[in-house]
Design an enzyme around this catalytic site. Structure first.
Site, PDB file in Angstrom:
ATOM      1  N   ASP A  39       3.545  -5.213   2.780  1.00 15.21           N
ATOM      2  CA  ASP A  39       1.661  -4.378   2.705  1.00 15.21           C
ATOM      3  C   ASP A  39       2.396  -3.354   2.977  1.00 15.21           C
ATOM      4  O   ASP A  39       1.998  -2.195   2.217  1.00 15.21           O
ATOM      5  CB  ASP A  39       1.273  -5.111   4.302  1.00 15.21           C
ATOM      6  CG  ASP A  39       0.229  -5.575   4.102  1.00 15.21           C
ATOM      7  OD1 ASP A  39      -0.918  -4.789   3.719  1.00 15.21           O
ATOM      8  OD2 ASP A  39      -0.946  -5.797   5.201  1.00 15.21           O
ATOM      9  N   ASP A  40       2.704  -2.882   4.547  1.00 11.72           N
ATOM     10  CA  ASP A  40       3.014  -1.313   4.833  1.00 11.72           C
ATOM     11  C   ASP A  40       4.031  -0.851   5.773  1.00 11.72           C
ATOM     12  O   ASP A  40       4.249  -0.968   6.884  1.00 11.72           O
ATOM     13  CB  ASP A  40       1.115  -1.001   6.327  1.00 11.72           C
ATOM     14  CG  ASP A  40      -0.122  -1.079   5.223  1.00 11.72           C
ATOM     15  OD1 ASP A  40      -0.034   0.186   4.726  1.00 11.72           O
ATOM     16  OD2 ASP A  40      -0.572  -2.228   5.992  1.00 11.72           O
TER      17      ASP A  40
ATOM     18  N   HIS B  37      -7.882  -8.371  -0.601  1.00 17.11           N
ATOM     19  CA  HIS B  37      -7.339  -8.713   0.729  1.00 17.11           C
ATOM     20  C   HIS B  37      -8.359  -9.954   0.763  1.00 17.11           C
ATOM     21  O   HIS B  37     -10.043  -9.645   1.434  1.00 17.11           O
ATOM     22  CB  HIS B  37      -7.743  -7.684   1.620  1.00 17.11           C
ATOM     23  CG  HIS B  37      -6.301  -7.272   1.671  1.00 17.11           C
ATOM     24  ND1 HIS B  37      -5.914  -6.020   0.242  1.00 17.11           N
ATOM     25  CD2 HIS B  37      -5.581  -6.188   2.392  1.00 17.11           C
ATOM     26  CE1 HIS B  37      -4.395  -5.575   0.489  1.00 17.11           C
ATOM     27  NE2 HIS B  37      -4.360  -5.727   1.994  1.00 17.11           N
TER      28      HIS B  37
ATOM     29  N   GLU C  18      -6.853 -13.059   6.154  1.00 14.49           N
ATOM     30  CA  GLU C  18      -6.273 -11.618   6.694  1.00 14.49           C
ATOM     31  C   GLU C  18      -7.477 -11.902   8.348  1.00 14.49           C
ATOM     32  O   GLU C  18      -6.233 -12.674   9.146  1.00 14.49           O
ATOM     33  CB  GLU C  18      -5.801 -10.938   6.230  1.00 14.49           C
ATOM     34  CG  GLU C  18      -4.836  -9.753   7.326  1.00 14.49           C
ATOM     35  CD  GLU C  18      -4.508  -8.038   6.720  1.00 14.49           C
ATOM     36  OE1 GLU C  18      -5.422  -7.334   6.313  1.00 14.49           O
ATOM     37  OE2 GLU C  18      -3.580  -7.613   7.502  1.00 14.49           O
TER      38      GLU C  18
ATOM     39  N   HIS D 199       0.478  -1.187  -0.165  1.00 12.88           N
ATOM     40  CA  HIS D 199      -0.062   0.054   0.613  1.00 12.88           C
ATOM     41  C   HIS D 199       1.135   1.685   0.000  1.00 12.88           C
ATOM     42  O   HIS D 199       1.906   0.780   1.129  1.00 12.88           O
ATOM     43  CB  HIS D 199      -1.091  -0.349   1.114  1.00 12.88           C
ATOM     44  CG  HIS D 199      -1.732  -0.853   0.909  1.00 12.88           C
ATOM     45  ND1 HIS D 199      -3.338  -1.374   1.040  1.00 12.88           N
ATOM     46  CD2 HIS D 199      -1.633  -2.858   1.807  1.00 12.88           C
ATOM     47  CE1 HIS D 199      -3.083  -2.435   0.897  1.00 12.88           C
ATOM     48  NE2 HIS D 199      -2.336  -2.820   1.652  1.00 12.88           N
TER      49      HIS D 199
HETATM   50  N1  HPA Z   1      -5.476  -5.209   5.510  1.00  7.53           N
HETATM   51  C1  HPA Z   1      -6.333  -4.311   5.114  1.00  7.53           C
HETATM   52  N2  HPA Z   1      -6.488  -3.337   5.237  1.00  7.53           N
HETATM   53  C2  HPA Z   1      -5.153  -2.485   4.566  1.00  7.53           C
HETATM   54  C3  HPA Z   1      -4.097  -3.240   4.644  1.00  7.53           C
HETATM   55  C4  HPA Z   1      -3.908  -4.831   5.105  1.00  7.53           C
HETATM   56  O1  HPA Z   1      -2.913  -5.677   5.433  1.00  7.53           O
HETATM   57  N3  HPA Z   1      -3.490  -2.450   5.207  1.00  7.53           N
HETATM   58  C5  HPA Z   1      -3.329  -1.052   4.408  1.00  7.53           C
HETATM   59  N4  HPA Z   1      -4.893  -1.340   4.737  1.00  7.53           N
HETATM   60 ZN    ZN Z   2      -2.427  -4.751   2.918  1.00  9.96          ZN
END
Ligand code: HPA
Ligand code: ZN
Length: 320
Positions: free
Chosen positions: A271-272, A190, A193, A11
């Protein structure tokens, strides 16, 4: 030299490092509720996905101009290239910006300004994937989708689904995914998770996704695992994220070995990275260390990342 790899779950807003956040805040006259970068970093103690998302959306307040988005993307490309990333399929969250009054064109053209020079400056090719916030309405996703049409097949090559998962099943976004297929866009989401394995099945059946982002919880459904293997559906795993958001207890407990043993097409991503403690190469290194992965497994994961990308076959082969 770090292993050449593709990054498929990133992201761009999650690459906002504290130093850049403060610099942009000063430039744009935004007051952050933290005294300095140290205090901000101390707030990165997440208990679950939502606790991260609250901070992630709040910090986006500093992103206002095309130049801000260009600097954000440029900083990511430099960091990613240094860790061996040769290709990145990058998520962005248009609604998180338009809701604050930042026009979509500012976001896409700003990111595009840096990404268009990515190959020449950093040796990194890129694609942009527009994600819808699943805790916003289906109508809002449709409006965002329609507003983005000018960039389809150009800067925007796919759609995804992110943000708070539980309680927002994939089927809510059936119509926008139907339109995306019609427009010839790639589709990812997604799923699995924090949400159940059933959301992964639903994303495949109802949304027609080509990859599953995260997908950790597929292991709870053996028939689903069999299907993912049979259909060669890639999973974009994010190990450091999983630990920070408490989806797994420690890296040593990460289910990657079981996922590979099952024959799934697993990839490793960040991811982030500004929030979770590392970029793509850091995720490879941390996993290798915690799980004792050998070189052959690391090479397989890197090869999988190109295989699972949306690059044309000949470019994939050239990067492998
Ligand atoms: N999951 C869901 N939304 C998100 C994520 C994530 O890991 N990172 C940024 N938005
Ligand atoms: Zn993500």
């Amino acid at each position: 030299m770090p292993l050449p790899k593709a990054e498929l779950h990133l992201h761009i807003e999650g690459t906002l490092e504290p130093e850049l956040a403060f610099a942009l805040a000063a430039r744009n006259g935004v007051t952050l509720p933290y005294a300095d970068t140290e205090e901000l970093r101390r707030a990165y103690a997440f208990t679950d996905l939502q606790s991260f998302l609250d901070l992630y959306y709040a910090l986006m307040a500093v992103l206002r101009t095309e130049e801000d988005f260009a600097e954000l993307a440029e900083a990511y490309l430099a960091r990613a290239a240094a860790q061996g990333v040769r290709h990145a399929e990058i998520f962005f969250d248009p609604q998180a910006h338009t809701a604050r009054g930042v026009p979509l064109a500012v976001v896409v053209d700003g990111l595009g300004r840096a990404l268009d020079r990515g190959e020449e400056r950093h040796g990194v090719s890129t694609r942009l994937i527009m994600c819808f916030l699943r805790d916003e309405s289906a109508e809002s996703a449709l409006e965002t989708f329609e507003a983005a049409r000018p960039w389809f097949g150009g800067r925007i090559t796919g759609i995804g689904l992110d943000s708070a998962e539980v309680g927002h099943p994939p089927a809510k976004f059936r119509e926008v995914y139907r339109r995306a297929a019609e427009a010839g866009l790639h589709r990812v989401a997604h799923a699995g998770e924090e949400g159940p394995a059933a959301y992964i099945t639903e994303a495949l059946d109802v949304l027609g996704v080509e990859r599953i982002d995260h997908g950790l919880r597929c292991l709870e459904d053996p028939a689903l695992v069999e299907r993912l293997v049979r259909e060669r559906i890639p999973l974009t795993l994010c190990p450091l994220s999983n630990v920070r958001l408490r989806c797994v207890d420690t890296l040593a407990d990460h289910p990657l070995p079981a996922i590979l043993d099952a024959g799934l097409l697993a990839t490793v991503n960040s991811d982030d990275p500004a929030y979770f403690g590392g970029y793509a190469g850091d995720n490879f290194d941390a996993l290798a260390e915690a799980l004792g992965l050998d070189d052959e497994t690391l090479r397989l994961l890197a090869a999988n990342s190109f295989q699972a990308s949306f690059l044309p076959e000949e470019r994939r082969a050239a990067l492998l």
